[in-house]
Design an enzyme around this catalytic site. Structure first.
Site, mmCIF file in Angstrom:
data_model
loop_
_atom_site.group_PDB
_atom_site.id
_atom_site.type_symbol
_atom_site.label_atom_id
_atom_site.label_comp_id
_atom_site.label_asym_id
_atom_site.label_seq_id
_atom_site.Cartn_x
_atom_site.Cartn_y
_atom_site.Cartn_z
ATOM 1 N N ILE A 116 36.607 29.665 38.605
ATOM 2 C CA ILE A 116 35.593 30.218 37.729
ATOM 3 C C ILE A 116 34.975 29.048 36.958
ATOM 4 O O ILE A 116 35.609 28.009 36.790
ATOM 5 C CB ILE A 116 36.143 31.296 36.763
ATOM 6 C CG1 ILE A 116 37.328 30.781 35.950
ATOM 7 C CG2 ILE A 116 36.516 32.555 37.502
ATOM 8 C CD1 ILE A 116 37.896 31.790 34.958
ATOM 9 N N ASP A 117 33.744 29.213 36.530
ATOM 10 C CA ASP A 117 33.015 28.120 35.896
ATOM 11 C C ASP A 117 33.686 27.663 34.604
ATOM 12 O O ASP A 117 34.420 28.412 33.965
ATOM 13 C CB ASP A 117 31.578 28.538 35.602
ATOM 14 C CG ASP A 117 30.795 28.862 36.865
ATOM 15 O OD1 ASP A 117 31.123 28.301 37.919
ATOM 16 O OD2 ASP A 117 29.871 29.692 36.789
#
Length: 300
Positions: A136-137
């Site tokens: 995930i970012d």
């Protein structure tokens, strides 16, 4: 092994050196190219140029020498992590907003992987992304599943490929909706206009996002989003594509937005079949305080 790029500028108008190189060389970021220029690794007509904004004229010949990068290897670091579940095969963690998942050229340490390697043993030949099966970012918070051995890694990666696992997100987005649910089916690929961005492009990789409207406020909405595929920046790009960018998104959203530490996007629920016991496992965590506080403000 180092490499080089030989280019020629053939446009009638003058152009910035760094901007031209950024358009021509897809493998490198603009910041990398600017560093190469400052370090004397870019020659124009056989002479080193140190100014990133140097002007190119028609017929200029440019040589870019890419220096060899030092190999990156993740090392254990004593960084606290929020462990939601752990056994001998899998680890489920709640990644805080602002933490990068694994080392890369721009952030070689202080990542989630560095913290995990200090916390437990990961048996994986990948020295940069040991145990990582999905990401995930940096500024997205929430749940990640980590494989502690090859059996777990193969199983979890296969579930991602078959879309049999569960990944649900919460997001605060701009605007209101007439419909309660929706499905975004739009292929994603690198933007033709900004290489740091992903975009909906013809011939891109298949990408599907489902959304449900949970609450609506003045100019904002709270959504539950379910990933069918897991492309880079998928939710952020898809929401921008339908005119409802994620609030606080510095890359895909408007500048005038909710104040926070990046996009208001949280990986709330994660489900998968345990690689050894074949038992269905499901976990859920609340968003960080800044997310919850912002929701309270919007409600009142």
């Amino acid at each position: 092994m180092s490499k080089s790029f030989n280019l020629e500028y053939d446009e009638p108008k003058k152009a910035r050196l760094d901007a031209f190189l950024n358009e021509q060389i897809e493998d490198l970021t603009r910041s990398q190219l600017q560093k190469f220029i400052k370090d004397g690794n870019v020659l124009v007509n056989e002479a080193p140029v140190s100014k990133t904004g140097a002007k190119l004229t028609k017929g200029d010949k440019i040589l870019v020498n890419v220096p060899e990068e030092e190999p990156i290897k993740a090392i254990p670091e004593n960084i606290p992590i929020d462990v939601v579940y752990e056994d001998s095969d899998v680890l489920v963690v709640n990644k805080p907003q602002g933490m990068v998942v694994h080392p890369a050229a721009g952030h070689p340490d202080k990542t989630l992987v560095n913290a995990i390697l200090y916390h437990c043993q990961i048996n994986d030949d990948d020295v940069i992304r040991p145990g990582i099966v999905h990401r995930i970012d940096k500024d997205t918070s929430g749940l990640l599943m980590i494989a502690k051995n090859n059996l777990a890694k193969q199983s979890l990666m296969q579930q991602l490929k078959e879309k049999s696992n569960l990944r649900e997100y919460l997001a605060i987005v701009h605007g209101n909706f007439k419909e309660r649910t929706g499905k975004i089916n739009a292929p994603l690929g690198r933007s033709k206009f900004d290489r740091k961005k992903q975009a909906v492009v013809e011939g891109g990789r298949h990408a599907v996002t489902h959304f449900t409207v949970l609450e609506q406020f003045e100019n904002y909405s709270l959504l539950k989003l379910k990933l069918e595929t897991g492309r880079t920046h998928q939710i952020r790009v898809h929401m921008q594509y339908i005119g409802h960018p994620v609030a606080g998104d510095p890359l895909y959203g408007p500048k005038n937005t909710l104040q926070g530490k990046g996009q208001f996007l949280h990986a709330k629920t994660l489900g998968f079949v345990h690689p050894r016991t074949n038992e269905w496992m499901e976990f859920s965590v609340e968003p960080p305080k800044v997310f919850l506080d912002t929701l309270d403000k919007l409600r009142h």
